[in-house]
Every structure is written in C-alpha cells, then in structure tokens.
Write an enzyme that holds these catalytic residues in place. Structure first.
Site, short mmCIF file in Angstrom:
data_model
loop_
_atom_site.label_atom_id
_atom_site.label_comp_id
_atom_site.label_asym_id
_atom_site.label_seq_id
_atom_site.Cartn_x
_atom_site.Cartn_y
_atom_site.Cartn_z
N SER A 108 0.82 -1.21 0.00
CA SER A 108 0.00 0.00 0.00
C SER A 108 0.86 1.26 0.00
O SER A 108 1.95 1.29 0.58
CB SER A 108 -0.91 0.01 1.24
OG SER A 108 -1.56 1.25 1.40
N TYR A 131 -2.61 5.60 -4.42
CA TYR A 131 -3.72 6.54 -4.27
C TYR A 131 -3.41 7.75 -5.13
O TYR A 131 -2.28 8.23 -5.16
CB TYR A 131 -3.87 6.98 -2.81
CG TYR A 131 -4.48 5.95 -1.91
CD1 TYR A 131 -5.80 5.52 -2.09
CD2 TYR A 131 -3.76 5.40 -0.85
CE1 TYR A 131 -6.37 4.57 -1.27
CE2 TYR A 131 -4.32 4.46 -0.01
CZ TYR A 131 -5.63 4.04 -0.22
OH TYR A 131 -6.19 3.11 0.61
N THR A 157 -6.24 2.54 -6.48
CA THR A 157 -7.49 2.47 -5.72
C THR A 157 -8.38 3.64 -6.11
O THR A 157 -8.00 4.81 -5.96
CB THR A 157 -7.20 2.51 -4.21
OG1 THR A 157 -6.44 1.34 -3.86
CG2 THR A 157 -8.49 2.52 -3.40
N LYS A 253 -8.83 -0.81 -8.80
CA LYS A 253 -9.53 -1.43 -7.68
C LYS A 253 -10.60 -0.48 -7.14
O LYS A 253 -10.34 0.70 -6.95
CB LYS A 253 -8.53 -1.80 -6.58
CG LYS A 253 -9.11 -2.48 -5.35
CD LYS A 253 -7.98 -2.89 -4.42
CE LYS A 253 -8.50 -3.54 -3.15
NZ LYS A 253 -9.13 -2.56 -2.23
N HIS A 277 -14.02 -1.64 -0.91
CA HIS A 277 -13.03 -1.26 0.10
C HIS A 277 -13.32 -1.97 1.42
O HIS A 277 -13.11 -1.43 2.50
CB HIS A 277 -13.02 0.26 0.30
CG HIS A 277 -11.65 0.82 0.58
ND1 HIS A 277 -10.87 1.40 -0.40
CD2 HIS A 277 -10.92 0.91 1.72
CE1 HIS A 277 -9.74 1.81 0.13
NE2 HIS A 277 -9.74 1.52 1.42
#
Length: 385
Positions: A108, A131, A157, A253, A277
């Site tokens: 992440s 992100y 994401t 995603k 999520h």
C-alpha cells in the site's frame, strides 16, 4: 503460532487478543453502521453449491494466472494500510509469506515499510498500490520508485476520493505511532508481545511518505499532508494520465458499477477489481458478490475481473470464481494472521484458504480451478433468478 488454528476466525480471535484496540479496530471495522461490511460476508454465505459425485478428482490443481503471473491459487494479498502496525515490519513479513506460498503481495501507499524496504527484503517482484493524490509530482515519484523496485503491476485504488468515516477509528483516536494517551498506554500495557515487537521494529511511520515529501518529517506534518492530499477531483482522465506513465500491468480497484467497469477498460486497465473497500467507504453500497456477475459479464472478455471484500474462506474464493472472477484479493484474512503470528500467521491464512478451496472444489466434482463456472452453484442466494 497460536494453537489450535483451524480457520480464519481462529486467527481473527488471536489477533484481537494480541493487538491494541485501535489497530485491531482499524482492520475489523466498516464505515458508519457497517451494513456493507457485514453484507459482504453474509451474501457470500447465502450462495449454495452443487455437490457432485462419480467424478475423478484425484489430480487437482488450483494454479492459475493473475495479471500475467502464475500463482498457486487465484488469490493475491490486497493492499492494506498500516499492516506494519499489526506486527513490526508487517509488510515485509506478509510479502515473504506470500512469495514463499506462491501468491502475489501488494504494498500500500500507506504502508509502514517503504517500497525500498520491501524490495530489499524479498527476492521476487511485488505489486504496488497507488492513491491518486493532489501532488501529481509525488505520484510520478511513487510510480518511478515502484518501477525501480521491480514492481510489475500498479494497483490504483479508485474508491477513496474522500475517506469514509469509521466510528471506531474516531473513538480510538487512530494514529501512527499511537498517541501516548492514558487509555492507549493502558491498552498497550495489556498487549506486551505487540509492544515489545513494535519497540524492536525500525519502522513506525508511513515509509513511502516520510522523507520523500518536502516538509513532511514528523507526525504532525504528516497528518496534515495526508488529510489534504486525497483528491476529490480525480476523474478518468487522471487514470489515462497514469496509464501513459506506467509500463506494467494497470489494475483498477474499487469498481462496483458496470458503467464504471466499461470506463475502466476504455482508460487502459488490464484488470479491474470488484471491491467496496471492505465496506470501509460507502456504507449501504451493494456487496461485492452481488455486483460481480454483471460486471464480469460486461467486461470479462476484455480484461481480467477480480473479486475483493468479504473473503474469509476458500469456499468464498470458489464462489467468486464461479460468478466470473479470474482472481481474488484478501485483506482482513491475512491481516488477522499477520497480527496473530507474523509471517507464520500469514502463511497459515493462505494454507487455510487453499485447503478449503481445494476440498470444496473436489466435493463439487472439479479437479481444475480453471474449469469452474456458474454450473457449480445450486443457487445464487441474493441473486437467485
């Protein structure tokens, strides 16, 4: 390893005993009323399987391909923020377990261990999650760092233009490192194994950010920067911008709508992940298993469609594959193992899911995961027609 561990629920219970409340609750919670979080699991349980007999299922295989990579089973470890607060150096431990088992690991953006930390610690390429933040120069820098580390896929994401409120996080005053309030000190004192492990760990900040962004060098400046960076202006044009700058596989995603799935394909996605999520964003959204069939039907011949949110068993993986997923991602299931027993716990979570997937597939009369389709289902529960 806590004993006995027979299922993911056992790992969850062990994680709850070992980890301070704020970090356990961060993992094991959804937004607002948590209705979508619980629906993800409940809707999977409603689906019924067809038991078949008289079929040779002696030589079975769970192997398949995800994003061009051969995998031991159709499962990848999803990107999860703060994994390094569940266990010291948690992202490194999870990456090692995944690679030794033969499934992909995704790091992440909001990890504790940095891209470089993980790259130095594992021999094989991993994936990186991005992100889309306001600071596009930093986004480009992250992609360059991921490429330099050998990451073969970028997981963008899509469903966090603003953060969904998790009431437990607000009540706990979630932060990393944890604030030294009286309640936090008392709670950490009741978790001596976690406290000792974190005291020995070298990494306690967001490693991909601290030291890489000008002016972000302590917790107060980091918190302010993160709060201001999530970008509500993100559109499909930004995804096209990323596609032009990323040469590897592009995985999007957070898709729950068929129209968004079609837009994702047009924007250059190689894979889309049907995900809400983990029920942590829009409470009241449909469960992911309810959304999966129509999305797989709409775009499954053009891109790989994967499934995320709600998987707690190997049976859940099989049901997702039957409804059109070519791969799945797990988050909480491996985080429980990480919190409970580190690398060994992550491996145990994968062993559990693989064994349940193998046994269930066999009892349904199949020997190859690649042959599984909707005919394996007796009913679709919520989607019964």
């Amino acid at each position: 390893m806590p004993d006995p561990i027979a299922c993911i629920e056992d790992l969850r219970a062990a994680a709850r005993r070992r980890v301070p409340r704020m970090f356990y609750d961060y993992v094991d919670s959804g937004s607002y009323t948590e209705s979508t979080y619980h629906a993800n699991e409940a809707d999977l349980r409603q689906i019924r399987l067809r038991q078949r007999v008289g079929v040779n299922i002696d030589a079975r295989s769970l192997e398949t391909v995800m994003a061009g990579r051969k995998v031991a089973m159709p499962v990848a470890l999803a990107p999860t923020g703060l994994a390094g607060m569940m266990r010291g150096d948690g992202e490194i431990l999870a990456a090692r377990a995944a690679q030794r088992f033969g499934v992909p690991f995704t790091l992440s953006t909001m990890s504790i261990c940095s891209i470089e930390d993980v790259a130095r610690s594992v021999p094989s390429p991993f994936w990186f999650q991005l992100y889309v933040m306001r600071d596009r120069a930093f986004i480009e820098q992250l992609m360059q760092r991921a490429a330099s580390a050998g990451c073969t896929a970028l997981v963008v994401t899509m469903d966090l233009p603003v953060g969904g409120q998790r009431h437990k996080d607000v009540r706990n005053g979630l932060s990393t490192p944890p604030r030294m309030t009286l309640n936090n000190l008392l709670n950490m004192a009741s978790k001596p194994a976690w406290t000792w492990g974190m005291a020995r760990a070298k990494r306690r900040h967001f490693g991909n950010i601290v030291g890489h962004v000008k002016g972000v060098d302590d917790m107060s400046s980091l918190a302010s920067w993160v709060r201001d960076q999530f970008d509500p202006t993100v559109t499909w044009a930004d995804i096209e911008w990323i596609r032009k700058r990323w040469n590897g596989k592009l995985i999007l995603k957070g898709i729950l709508d068929t129209h968004d799935a079609l837009r994702a394909v047009d924007a250059g996605a190689d894979v889309i992940v049907v995900s809400n999520h983990g029920g942590r964003q829009l409470d009241g959204a449909v469960s992911t298993i309810e959304a999966l069939p129509s999305i797989a039907e709409a775009v499954g011949e053009r891109v790989e469609v994967w499934f995320d949110s709600g998987i707690r068993t190997g049976q859940d993986v099989l049901k997702a594959v039957a409804l059109g997923a070519r791969g799945t991602m797990i988050g909480r299931a491996f985080l429980y193992g990480l919190a409970a027993a580190g690398e060994a716990g992550v491996r145990r979570s994968l062993e559990i899911i693989a064994a349940e997937l193998d046994t269930t597939m066999a009892l349904c009369g199949y020997a190859d995961i690649g042959a599984v389709g909707p005919e394996i289902l007796a009913s679709r529960g919520f989607a019964q027609s």
